[in-house]
Design an enzyme around this catalytic site. Structure first.
Site, PDB file in Angstrom:
ATOM      1  N   GLU A   1       0.866  -1.191   0.000  1.00 21.65           N
ATOM      2  CA  GLU A   1       0.000   0.000   0.000  1.00 21.65           C
ATOM      3  C   GLU A   1       0.902   1.241   0.000  1.00 21.65           C
ATOM      4  OE1 GLU A   1      -3.884   1.191   0.994  1.00 21.65           O
ATOM      5  OE2 GLU A   1      -2.515   2.208  -0.389  1.00 21.65           O
TER       6      GLU A   1
ATOM      7  N   HIS B   1      -0.706   4.321  -0.521  1.00 23.90           N
ATOM      8  CA  HIS B   1      -1.656   5.397  -0.156  1.00 23.90           C
ATOM      9  C   HIS B   1      -1.538   6.615  -1.067  1.00 23.90           C
ATOM     10  CE1 HIS B   1      -2.288   3.525   3.993  1.00 23.90           C
ATOM     11  NE2 HIS B   1      -3.490   3.741   3.541  1.00 23.90           N
TER      12      HIS B   1
ATOM     13  N   GLU C   1      -0.327  -0.895  -4.648  1.00 29.93           N
ATOM     14  CA  GLU C   1      -1.567  -0.108  -4.561  1.00 29.93           C
ATOM     15  C   GLU C   1      -1.287   1.387  -4.527  1.00 29.93           C
ATOM     16  OE1 GLU C   1      -4.544  -1.410  -1.838  1.00 29.93           O
ATOM     17  OE2 GLU C   1      -5.250   0.626  -1.467  1.00 29.93           O
TER      18      GLU C   1
ATOM     19  N   GLU D   1      -9.901   3.262  -4.890  1.00 34.56           N
ATOM     20  CA  GLU D   1     -10.715   3.650  -3.720  1.00 34.56           C
ATOM     21  C   GLU D   1     -11.140   5.116  -3.787  1.00 34.56           C
ATOM     22  OE1 GLU D   1      -8.285   4.427   0.129  1.00 34.56           O
ATOM     23  OE2 GLU D   1      -7.132   2.950  -0.970  1.00 34.56           O
TER      24      GLU D   1
ATOM     25  N   HIS E   1     -12.269  -1.979  -2.466  1.00 38.55           N
ATOM     26  CA  HIS E   1     -11.817  -1.293  -1.243  1.00 38.55           C
ATOM     27  C   HIS E   1     -12.916  -1.457  -0.204  1.00 38.55           C
ATOM     28  CE1 HIS E   1     -11.229   2.422   1.258  1.00 38.55           C
ATOM     29  NE2 HIS E   1      -9.992   1.989   1.182  1.00 38.55           N
TER      30      HIS E   1
HETATM   31  O1  LIG Z   1      -7.823   0.330   2.906  1.00 38.07           O
HETATM   32  C1  LIG Z   1      -7.125   0.996   2.106  1.00 38.07           C
HETATM   33  O2  LIG Z   1      -6.688   0.582   1.018  1.00 38.07           O
HETATM   34  C2  LIG Z   1      -6.812   2.375   2.444  1.00 38.07           C
HETATM   35  O3  LIG Z   1      -6.089   3.030   1.698  1.00 38.07           O
HETATM   36  C3  LIG Z   1      -7.408   2.962   3.678  1.00 38.07           C
HETATM   37  C4  LIG Z   1      -7.428   4.441   3.598  1.00 38.07           C
HETATM   38  O4  LIG Z   1      -6.520   4.936   4.503  1.00 38.07           O
HETATM   39  C5  LIG Z   1      -8.805   4.961   3.900  1.00 38.07           C
HETATM   40  O5  LIG Z   1      -9.690   4.454   2.964  1.00 38.07           O
HETATM   41  C6  LIG Z   1      -8.812   6.468   3.894  1.00 38.07           C
HETATM   42  O6  LIG Z   1     -10.133   6.933   3.914  1.00 38.07           O
HETATM   43 MG   LIG Z   2      -5.610   2.028  -0.085  1.00 36.14          MG
END
Ligand SMILES: O=C(O)C(=O)C[C@H](O)[C@H](O)CO
Ligand SMILES: [Mg+2]
Length: 393
Positions: free
Chosen positions: A197, A199, A223, A249, A299
């Site tokens: 991840e 982000h 991701e 997401e 997501h």
């Molecule tokens: O679960 C995920 O893939 C995320 O990126 C979680 C995020 O921090 C979340 O959705 C933010 O709102």
């Molecule tokens: Mg995410």
């Protein structure tokens, strides 16, 4: 005609959890004139009051309309809210209304929603764990928690190994990230998938350097490697990196999804039913993705109503990769709210079979869990990270 009599929203919360962004919950209840009730859930972090005000306006628009008229109701809201297509607050509020509508429709036919979406394609839903690495900073801390996840039976786990680095990552950051990923890979072995991840926090050159450092650990996917609006950066990433890309997401319309699909910028689409427009829009994006050989990994990081309805789609779609799950790392109040009726067994979810989204809501808890407003305090560690992971070591 199953006429809508009210669309209500409740702000629920109790304590800050590993998924700080999900420490609040906006629960949406749709009631019909003949007393049928359906539930949905929306995004709340940083925008709870705005979402509540949208629900209040959706209530005014939907009163008296037929809950079965899913497309007509959506088009009416799309017409009423000039900015729906560019507003997460509006689309997440409407998504929750759509989910609650499907909940009522399933209850009307006395079937779980998956039976209205083409029946079962799979009997169980393979999951990947998220939220498990609260307070992890050193490789040893990640390893200890990763082993717990595997002991629970999960065959895949996702984590963000980048600590407090944002936009640019330097040599020290790359070294720290690799140490964490290497340690987790060695701890879980080659038969467990690791998912990285990002982000959406890096510029493309940093993201490419990260991919080159981590590809030897064979992640299932990378991701959101670049900033969510950095389309040109994602194109450059795709030209330079062989690893699979997952994102979605933050996509709020099917038209946005199409851009990523037609330009082959994604291998796995992670749209979220509480953001894309509920079941009605999500199933269209599933079909579009299938036409581009893209697999779905919805997501699912909000709460247990969203989790239940997401499992309904997971049960019925052909182009499915894996399902995100925070189930065993959500707070007990969220599990209690749905009477713990979508338990995880050995890293897989059982498909909820009750009518509608497949779970019953513990209605007496709604009163108990109500909070007046979203309390926000600034901290260096943003809401969207798993709590306690933004420290360098
Ligand atoms: O679960 C995920 O893939 C995320 O990126 C979680 C995020 O921090 C979340 O959705 C933010 O709102
Ligand atoms: Mg995410």
């Amino acid at each position: 005609m199953t006429k809508i009599s009210s669309v209500e929203a409740f702000l629920l919360g109790k304590e800050i959890i590993s998924a700080k962004w999900a420490s609040l919950m906006v629960l949406v209840r749709v009631t019909t004139t003949d007393g049928k009730v359906g539930y949905g859930e929306t995004v709340s972090a940083l925008r709870a009051e705005a979402v509540l005000s949208f629900i209040n306006k959706i209530d005014k628009v939907m009163k008296g309309r037929d809950v079965f008229d899913l497309e007509k109701n959506r088009m009416e809201w799309y017409k009423q809210d000039f900015n729906m297509a560019i507003s997460l607050e509006s689309t997440t509020a409407f998504s929750a209304f759509d989910i609650a509508s499907w909940d009522i429709i399933g209850k009307e036919f006395e079937v779980p929603i998956y039976k209205l979406l083409g029946g079962k394609y799979r009997d169980r839903i393979p999951l990947y764990a998220n939220g498990w690495y609260q307070n992890c900073v050193t490789p040893e801390e990640f390893v200890e928690k990763a082993k717990d996840v595997v002991r629970k039976g999960y065959k895949a786990l996702k984590f963000d190994p980048f600590g407090p680095y944002f936009d640019i990552i330097d040599k020290k950051g790359l070294k720290e990230a690799e140490e964490r990923v290497k340690a987790v890979r060695e701890a879980v072995g080659d038969d467990v998938d690791i998912l990285i991840e990002h982000h959406g926090r890096f510029n493309v050159d940093s993201a490419i350097m990260i991919a080159k450092r981590l590809e030897k650990y064979n992640p299932l996917f990378m991701e959101e490697p670049v900033h969510p609006d950095d389309i040109e950066g994602l194109r450059k990433y795709r030209e330079n990196v062989k690893l699979k890309v997952a994102l979605g997401e933050r996509i709020i319309t099917k038209t946005q999804a199409l851009q990523f699909l037609k330009d082959k910028l994604v291998n796995c689409l992670q749209i979220d039913l509480s953001r894309i427009g509920g079941v009605t829009e999500a199933r269209k994006v599933v079909g579009m993705s299938e036409a581009f050989d893209v697999l779905m990994a919805f997501h699912n990081a909000q709460g247990l109503i969203l989790n239940a309805v997401t499992l309904q789609l997971d049960a019925s779609i052909p182009n499915f990769l894996i399902q995100e799950s925070f189930y065993e790392w959500f707070p007990s109040w969220k599990i209690d709210l749905i009477k713990n009726s979508t338990p995880v067994e050995n890293g897989e979810a059982i498909i909820p079979e009750k009518p509608g989204i497949g779970v019953d809501i513990n209605e007496k808890l709604i009163e108990e869990l109500k909070v007046e407003k979203e309390l926000y305090s600034y901290s260096e560690e943003p809401l969207w990270v798993v709590k306690g992971t933004w420290r360098s070591y």
